[in-house]
Write a protein that holds these residues in place. Structure first.
Motif, PDB file in Angstrom:
ATOM      1  N   TYR A 181     -19.284 -23.789  14.954  1.00 13.68           N
ATOM      2  CA  TYR A 181     -19.355 -24.411  13.634  1.00 13.68           C
ATOM      3  C   TYR A 181     -18.061 -25.157  13.308  1.00 13.68           C
ATOM      4  O   TYR A 181     -16.969 -24.723  13.693  1.00 13.68           O
ATOM      5  N   GLN A 182     -18.213 -26.265  12.607  1.00 13.07           N
ATOM      6  CA  GLN A 182     -17.072 -26.980  12.044  1.00 13.07           C
ATOM      7  C   GLN A 182     -17.008 -26.624  10.559  1.00 13.07           C
ATOM      8  O   GLN A 182     -17.953 -26.854   9.816  1.00 13.07           O
ATOM      9  N   VAL A 183     -15.890 -26.044  10.137  1.00 13.39           N
ATOM     10  CA  VAL A 183     -15.740 -25.661   8.743  1.00 13.39           C
ATOM     11  C   VAL A 183     -15.441 -26.905   7.910  1.00 13.39           C
ATOM     12  O   VAL A 183     -14.505 -27.646   8.192  1.00 13.39           O
ATOM     13  N   ILE A 184     -16.257 -27.136   6.888  1.00 10.00           N
ATOM     14  CA  ILE A 184     -16.071 -28.292   6.008  1.00 10.00           C
ATOM     15  C   ILE A 184     -15.201 -27.932   4.814  1.00 10.00           C
ATOM     16  O   ILE A 184     -14.221 -28.611   4.516  1.00 10.00           O
ATOM     17  N   GLN A 185     -15.576 -26.841   4.137  1.00 12.43           N
ATOM     18  CA  GLN A 185     -14.761 -26.438   3.000  1.00 12.43           C
ATOM     19  C   GLN A 185     -15.058 -24.996   2.588  1.00 12.43           C
ATOM     20  O   GLN A 185     -16.132 -24.460   2.854  1.00 12.43           O
ATOM     21  N   PHE A 186     -14.061 -24.377   1.948  1.00 12.12           N
ATOM     22  CA  PHE A 186     -14.214 -23.070   1.330  1.00 12.12           C
ATOM     23  C   PHE A 186     -14.887 -23.265  -0.024  1.00 12.12           C
ATOM     24  O   PHE A 186     -14.464 -24.092  -0.825  1.00 12.12           O
ATOM     25  N   VAL A 233     -20.040  -9.133   8.868  1.00 17.86           N
ATOM     26  CA  VAL A 233     -21.383  -9.692   8.825  1.00 17.86           C
ATOM     27  C   VAL A 233     -21.292 -11.119   8.307  1.00 17.86           C
ATOM     28  O   VAL A 233     -20.591 -11.387   7.335  1.00 17.86           O
ATOM     29  N   ARG A 234     -21.990 -12.025   8.984  1.00 16.07           N
ATOM     30  CA  ARG A 234     -22.056 -13.419   8.530  1.00 16.07           C
ATOM     31  C   ARG A 234     -23.527 -13.779   8.322  1.00 16.07           C
ATOM     32  O   ARG A 234     -24.334 -13.603   9.239  1.00 16.07           O
ATOM     33  N   VAL A 235     -23.848 -14.258   7.138  1.00 13.57           N
ATOM     34  CA  VAL A 235     -25.216 -14.673   6.833  1.00 13.57           C
ATOM     35  C   VAL A 235     -25.235 -16.195   6.739  1.00 13.57           C
ATOM     36  O   VAL A 235     -24.519 -16.786   5.926  1.00 13.57           O
ATOM     37  N   VAL A 236     -26.044 -16.815   7.600  1.00 13.47           N
ATOM     38  CA  VAL A 236     -26.185 -18.271   7.597  1.00 13.47           C
ATOM     39  C   VAL A 236     -27.356 -18.616   6.679  1.00 13.47           C
ATOM     40  O   VAL A 236     -28.449 -18.062   6.816  1.00 13.47           O
ATOM     41  N   MET A 237     -27.109 -19.534   5.748  1.00 17.49           N
ATOM     42  CA  MET A 237     -28.122 -19.845   4.739  1.00 17.49           C
ATOM     43  C   MET A 237     -28.083 -21.321   4.362  1.00 17.49           C
ATOM     44  O   MET A 237     -27.150 -22.050   4.727  1.00 17.49           O
ATOM     45  N   THR A 262     -26.491 -28.758  16.170  1.00 22.13           N
ATOM     46  CA  THR A 262     -27.613 -29.413  15.483  1.00 22.13           C
ATOM     47  C   THR A 262     -27.173 -30.442  14.451  1.00 22.13           C
ATOM     48  O   THR A 262     -27.998 -31.202  13.945  1.00 22.13           O
ATOM     49  N   ASP A 263     -25.898 -30.445  14.108  1.00 21.62           N
ATOM     50  CA  ASP A 263     -25.326 -31.307  13.077  1.00 21.62           C
ATOM     51  C   ASP A 263     -25.835 -30.946  11.676  1.00 21.62           C
ATOM     52  O   ASP A 263     -25.653 -31.706  10.719  1.00 21.62           O
ATOM     53  N   GLU A 264     -26.455 -29.789  11.533  1.00 13.54           N
ATOM     54  CA  GLU A 264     -26.976 -29.356  10.236  1.00 13.54           C
ATOM     55  C   GLU A 264     -25.862 -28.735   9.399  1.00 13.54           C
ATOM     56  O   GLU A 264     -25.073 -27.923   9.889  1.00 13.54           O
ATOM     57  N   VAL A 265     -25.812 -29.113   8.128  1.00 12.48           N
ATOM     58  CA  VAL A 265     -24.843 -28.526   7.199  1.00 12.48           C
ATOM     59  C   VAL A 265     -25.485 -27.317   6.528  1.00 12.48           C
ATOM     60  O   VAL A 265     -26.579 -27.411   5.951  1.00 12.48           O
ATOM     61  N   VAL A 266     -24.815 -26.175   6.627  1.00 10.32           N
ATOM     62  CA  VAL A 266     -25.325 -24.932   6.056  1.00 10.32           C
ATOM     63  C   VAL A 266     -24.173 -24.221   5.349  1.00 10.32           C
ATOM     64  O   VAL A 266     -23.021 -24.671   5.362  1.00 10.32           O
ATOM     65  N   ALA A 267     -24.488 -23.098   4.740  1.00 11.25           N
ATOM     66  CA  ALA A 267     -23.466 -22.238   4.151  1.00 11.25           C
ATOM     67  C   ALA A 267     -23.427 -20.928   4.932  1.00 11.25           C
ATOM     68  O   ALA A 267     -24.454 -20.464   5.443  1.00 11.25           O
ATOM     69  N   TRP A 281     -18.632 -20.392   2.757  1.00 12.52           N
ATOM     70  CA  TRP A 281     -18.102 -21.592   3.391  1.00 12.52           C
ATOM     71  C   TRP A 281     -19.216 -22.608   3.602  1.00 12.52           C
ATOM     72  O   TRP A 281     -20.349 -22.243   3.935  1.00 12.52           O
ATOM     73  N   GLU A 282     -18.883 -23.872   3.428  1.00 16.94           N
ATOM     74  CA  GLU A 282     -19.752 -24.954   3.854  1.00 16.94           C
ATOM     75  C   GLU A 282     -19.343 -25.322   5.275  1.00 16.94           C
ATOM     76  O   GLU A 282     -18.163 -25.612   5.536  1.00 16.94           O
TER      77      GLU A 282
END
Length: 280
Positions: free
Chosen positions: A12-17, A90-94, A34-39, A27-28
């Motif tokens: 993942y590339q971190v965009i912003q806190f 734990v990391r939850v991708v949403m 996939t180039d998908e932006v998620v949190a 985090w965004e």
């Protein structure tokens, strides 16, 4: 030196806190593959007492997978990090819910608030139909984007209908009496949380719930809650009555379901629209 947290996540590339909560940071990020932006919600165990926050993150993932509604944040994936056999993170991708919470940006008028809460009510009704109670509806858990897309978020305290919690869980200004007294929760619990949140949104102040404020040892019982129009004269009588019905202390005296609340709120919205058309 900056106090803003930093994060590195493989893939993942971190965009912003985005913010922080109970032992968690949000985090965004961009999925590199996939180039998908998620949190991503990241919860880290620092002491043995933090285990319950890991459990809440896991619960958010497991409960969130049950829903498919445009006004409910989508839950996608969970990542568990272990040290030896101990779960430490734990990391939850949403779904990335872009916008501001109702807490951050309170609606400026009654019609706008009603439109937002129609979406919130429909989302809660969907959760109840799937057999779950959100159990923590509040202004900070409602996100509204610039194009007025509404997302209900945070399922850390959500549970199956009929659950009796092992401890009091909820937010003091919005918590239902049955949550405080640790009785079975059902859709009427969401009705109360919803009504208390709508009251805050329209009045700019919370109701007094039965949960005592910090430092108090006595439960607040039998209190009289001023009608919302006392603080906002633009609120029509039917809307004030709906809110008062939602925040009845006795669940049996509340609307029986979120579907009933949405039905009544829809009629109020239509009536306000007719009134607006006549005034023009």
């Amino acid at each position: 030196m900056s106090s803003t947290p930093t994060l590195e996540l493989p893939g993942y590339q971190v965009i912003q806190f985005l913010g922080s909560g109970a032992r968690s940071t949000i985090w965004e990020v961009r999925n590199i593959a996939t180039d998908e932006v998620v949190a991503i919600k990241r919860v880290v165990k620092r002491t043995s007492e933090d285990t319950r926050f890991l459990d809440q993150a896991i619960n958010e993932y497991e409960v969130g997978l049950q829903f498919n509604h445009p006004a409910i944040r989508k839950i996608m994936e969970i990542q568990r990090v272990r040290r030896w056999i101990s779960l430490t993170e734990v990391r939850v991708v949403m779904e990335y819910a872009q916008g501001q919470s109702v807490q951050q940006s309170r609606p400026t008028g009654v019609p706008e608030a009603v439109r937002i809460f129609l979406e919130v009510g429909a989302a809660l009704g969907h959760m109840n139909a799937k057999g779950f109670v959100h159990a923590d509806t509040k202004p900070n858990n409602i996100i509204v984007s610039r194009d007025q897309t509404v997302k209900v978020i945070d399922f850390g305290q959500s549970c199956p209908i009929g659950t009796i919690k092992a401890r009091i869980q909820g937010t003091p200004d919005f918590i239902a009496p049955e949550q405080v007294h640790r009785r079975p929760l059902d859709g009427r619990t969401d009705v109360f949380n919803f009504g208390a949140t709508l009251y805050w949104t329209l009045a700019g102040r919370p109701i007094q719930t039965v949960l005592p404020k910090e430092g108090s040892l006595t439960l607040n019982t039998g209190q009289r809650i001023p009608p919302v129009e006392q603080f906002n004269p633009d609120v029509p009588r039917l809307l004030s009555k709906l809110i008062a019905d939602c925040i009845e202390l006795n669940p049996a005296q509340r609307p029986t379901s979120m579907n009933e609340v949405v039905s009544r709120l829809t009629l109020i919205d239509k009536q306000m629209g007719r009134d607006t058309e006549v005034s023009i």
